[in-house]
Scaffold this motif. Sequence first.
Motif, mmCIF file in Angstrom:
data_model
loop_
_atom_site.group_PDB
_atom_site.id
_atom_site.type_symbol
_atom_site.label_atom_id
_atom_site.label_comp_id
_atom_site.label_asym_id
_atom_site.label_seq_id
_atom_site.Cartn_x
_atom_site.Cartn_y
_atom_site.Cartn_z
ATOM 1 N N SER A 398 0.830 -1.207 0.000
ATOM 2 C CA SER A 398 0.000 0.000 0.000
ATOM 3 C C SER A 398 0.859 1.250 0.000
ATOM 4 O O SER A 398 0.509 2.267 -0.580
ATOM 5 N N SER A 399 2.005 1.203 0.643
ATOM 6 C CA SER A 399 2.988 2.286 0.614
ATOM 7 C C SER A 399 4.289 1.725 1.158
ATOM 8 O O SER A 399 4.314 0.660 1.759
ATOM 9 N N VAL A 400 5.352 2.448 0.921
ATOM 10 C CA VAL A 400 6.664 2.004 1.379
ATOM 11 C C VAL A 400 7.163 2.982 2.426
ATOM 12 O O VAL A 400 7.306 4.176 2.153
ATOM 13 N N THR A 401 7.419 2.467 3.617
ATOM 14 C CA THR A 401 7.897 3.347 4.692
ATOM 15 C C THR A 401 9.396 3.227 4.892
ATOM 16 O O THR A 401 10.033 4.144 5.391
ATOM 17 N N SER A 402 9.977 2.084 4.505
ATOM 18 C CA SER A 402 11.416 1.909 4.684
ATOM 19 C C SER A 402 12.161 2.536 3.513
ATOM 20 O O SER A 402 11.615 2.714 2.424
#
Length: 659
Positions: A398-402
């Motif tokens: 859904s999204s990339v936080t790293s």
Amino acid sequence: VQTSTLTINPSPTSDKSFTCYSVKADGTEFSTVIEYDFIHFYTTKLIAREGTTLSNVKISCKIEEFSDDHVCNPLGFVHGTIGSQNILTAGQSVELNIASISSDHVEECLCADGATLNDYRLKASIDFIDLSSEDKIFIPIADRDFICRASKVGSDSSLNFVWKNSNNEELKTLTGYSESLSAGTNAGEFISTLTVTPSVLSGFGTTETLTCDVYLDTNLSRSTSISETLTATKLSYVVTVTGAEVLKDAINVMITCEVSGLLTEPGGMVWLSSSGGSDVSLITSDYSVNTSPLNAHTKRSVLTIIKATSTTTSYFCSITSSEWSKINDEHQVTINVYEIEKTNTVYARQNGAEVVLSCTLKNIVVTPTSVSWSGGESGTKNTGSVTNNELSTTYTLSSVTSTSATYTCSFDVPETYSFPSTVTVYGISLIPVKSYYLGISGTPVTLECRLVSEGGAGTFRWTEAGTTVHDLSGYSFAPGTMTSTVQTSTLTINPSPTTDKSFTCYSTQIDGTEFDTVVEYDYIDFYTTKLIALEGTTLSNVKLSCKIENFSGSNKCYTLAFTIETAGTQSEITRGREMELSITSISADHVTECICNGGSTTYSLKAMVDFIGLSKQDKTYIPITNTDFVCQASNVDDDSSLNFVWKNSNNEELKTLTG
């Protein structure tokens, strides 16, 4: 006295009457009847396994089938060195009782016949013998012999061997079995051999239990015996091959061929390029063969294909075994070559839009039992079904936080290998180095756009109001060099625009993904105080100002200050917008510099007090021609740009008047 004898050997086995005749010289004949009484004379003969101890042993001696009231006179054991005799029936039955015995013992029973003066003797014995057998592993394609060996057998013991199966059936009574008995090489050694035909052997289970019972061969019933059990293990000719599932162009691929059920080394175990083809081990640059010695009735060979395997390929394992009547017995071994088509690298802005990773396994021969994704952040897996020998799976984040993560897609093919596909997702950050940049008319300004990515350098471009500007006149563009994970692109505009503008910086990654960020430009006015005074005078309480105007919104100089100043005291009027320098007293030239940090560009402007000389010439003139009047300034600082204004006594600016 004349005595005639008739010896009968062996004794008749039934009662008889014999007539003896004697003829004299004168022809006279005389006769007499002699009675023969056949009897049964029994003694006990026992066998036991060597190393054991027997308790409460009873040895019998018995006479049966006397005629009339005949008896032995007497009947008893002669030696009697151990145990105690017990007469059961006088002259017909006696018993020797032994409390404990663990070694061979021989007794002799005596039957004395008082009428004929014949003594009959018969041995009674306990014989401790050794009985052994050999477990046998066999191949059921020829007659096989199984051995039961009795040793240390006493000379008076006549043994009877009886073979049985697990159902307690006597095997010599069944079809396909035969027995033979032979003397061993050592004294007191006898060998019973059970021979079994292939048709019977084939019906054996993997293991079959055979029992060898040993009895004494006597007139008495089988009251004592010892037994030995052996295990017959049937071997089966089984060839097991293991191919491989590999990715395209894999090198050093190993396949195996294993043949079990062997008693001896096979005559040959060869890898062929095709059915009936050539021996690949001869091509040492492309193939390596490692064949192990026979171990536990199994022989194993490993073929390593050194060269790259790009298509599905089959090799043949050829086996020759004389004991199994196998000649060039070929078994196909296949290397299934798969292809992986996957997302290699995805560039994604941190906390941005969703990212979809994909893996496709091609040329499927064995359908994977499971498909999985691992590593990185949690996502949603979606796997389709096999279509045209291909299976695709996607993984949606859904999204990339790293800032970076590694994901692996795995296709599990049963009993072979998994195929990992590594996908790297990089967090992308594209931002202006400063939130806004300040520009002053007539000076250059440099805008900066910074890419932070572990995925490598980007390709930059700059636009303003949708128009590409970085290649226009007056613009100087630099894409910057990636250092570690940072790349900074600059756009220098000379001269600075005289109105506020918004520029867009774009960075395109190697996979074609483009990111953008807005860089704001704020045109400002920059003022400083410049004073002049007449030489020889002194000024008191002088204030020099530095001021910025026409900011957009809350923008200001990131820092605004005079350079290191010793002549006066700085004070901040409005942070980042106005500074003031207060000088108590001054009588000589003084120059200072006010500096505004406007982003990546620093602007400076001088503030000064310039003490100059000013002189004039009074003039007497005749008013019939043009006449010049002179005002002269001297000791003027290079940074002082003077403006001269002539006035009359009415304070009118003369240049505005006619003439």
